[in-house]
Design an enzyme around this catalytic site. Sequence first.
Site, PDB file in Angstrom:
ATOM      1  N   SER A  60       5.773   6.148  -5.305  1.00 37.81           N
ATOM      2  CA  SER A  60       6.183   7.374  -5.569  1.00 37.81           C
ATOM      3  C   SER A  60       7.594   7.274  -6.139  1.00 37.81           C
ATOM      4  O   SER A  60       8.102   8.384  -6.634  1.00 37.81           O
ATOM      5  CB  SER A  60       6.136   8.493  -4.334  1.00 37.81           C
ATOM      6  OG  SER A  60       4.789   8.671  -4.221  1.00 37.81           O
ATOM      7  N   LYS A  63       8.127   8.911  -9.526  1.00 44.79           N
ATOM      8  CA  LYS A  63       8.117  10.338  -9.644  1.00 44.79           C
ATOM      9  C   LYS A  63       9.792  10.730 -10.280  1.00 44.79           C
ATOM     10  O   LYS A  63      10.109  11.536 -10.533  1.00 44.79           O
ATOM     11  CB  LYS A  63       8.013  11.145  -8.613  1.00 44.79           C
ATOM     12  CG  LYS A  63       6.534  11.120  -8.135  1.00 44.79           C
ATOM     13  CD  LYS A  63       6.128  11.887  -7.102  1.00 44.79           C
ATOM     14  CE  LYS A  63       4.505  11.891  -6.711  1.00 44.79           C
ATOM     15  NZ  LYS A  63       4.248  11.042  -5.502  1.00 44.79           N
ATOM     16  N   SER A 120       7.102  15.246  -2.756  1.00 44.02           N
ATOM     17  CA  SER A 120       6.574  14.262  -3.551  1.00 44.02           C
ATOM     18  C   SER A 120       5.006  14.465  -3.639  1.00 44.02           C
ATOM     19  O   SER A 120       4.151  13.466  -3.784  1.00 44.02           O
ATOM     20  CB  SER A 120       6.384  12.932  -2.475  1.00 44.02           C
ATOM     21  OG  SER A 120       6.406  11.602  -3.273  1.00 44.02           O
TER      22      SER A 120
END
Length: 382
Positions: A60, A63, A120
């Site tokens: 993640s 991101k 997230s």
Amino acid sequence: MFKRLFACLLLIVSTSVAQADKPLIPAPPQLAATAYLLIDAHTGQVLVEHDADKQIPPASLTKMMTSYIVSEELEKGAIKEQDMVNISEKAWRKGGSKMFVKVGDKVPVIDLLRGVIVQSGNDASIALAEYVSGSEEVFAEVMNQQAQLLGMQDTHFVNATGWPAEGHVTTARDLGKLARALIQDHPDHYALYSEKYFRFNGINQPNRNRLLWRDPAVDGIKTGHTEEAGFCLVASAVKRGMRLISVIVGTDSDEKRAAETQKLLAYGFRYYQTHKVYGSNDVLQTERVWGGKADAVGVAVKNDVFVTIPRGGEESIKADLIIDGELKAPLAKGQQVGKVVVTLDGQTVADVPAVVAEDVEEAGFFKRLWDSIKRFVMGFFE
């Protein structure tokens, strides 16, 4: 004989004193992580690194690029924070961490951006990717183009979420570059990374970055986790005017990534400092101008000059102004006429342009003629 012996003793004493005054820096901590990096956000100076160029799955942490591109689009005016984004079935169905949007919902861009950064959310990431580029696949192409612009040479993105995929890779060094760009290029949106909670549709989710609660100096940035990537954390903190960025990838638990990050940040703040050598437009000295309405002009640095040095090592800094020959009018404010080289213990730590601080118009014919005669005469003496 006595004089030579005395001179030798004096040299030994002087050297010993100089060495005693030099700040002592121990070896950095060895961390339980696949790779890690610590940099000064102001200067980009690397303080600690271990396997920083090893390609790893970013999970993640991907991101960070998703949010960077959205901030770029907002700054350009291509999209607006209150634009309503339609949630597709693809975004809704995506597994993993979620913002919990529903198919057909219309959600403001700014809420989705918080969903990406704080929660997230994979669903929020896909929704924004589709809104900006039409599809997640096209958005991934934009991510790769932006990565190249930021100098992330060892990074390749396949999606906007960090969902495991073949060829979806980055490095600790590249993540450090991205983190620095987030902070410097979009400070308003970077503030979202310090938010501890975000509530959407009645669901209040905490930021997964534990350090936001443990250390008031920490104001971001992003966590990541997959089975292959392990537990990862890119963090940033500010103390005594110094901002550090740490990158930790491949630890074995949520707690471990936070603890190892704390060790790295503590080391950086304890033994290093960001030192401002010159401020933007500081006039360093005046230089003779030939053929101008003014006979002299100030030479300055265009931007603030920061260097990373061992804490307490200011006296070891030396700065040299090097002018590229004689200055001749006309000159425009901000025009480069040389450079400033900053060294620390003989090693170059900054090399920045030197510019004129103001315009200098070309003089009339007789003034230029007189200056030419003076230069001709002075040439004989030189």
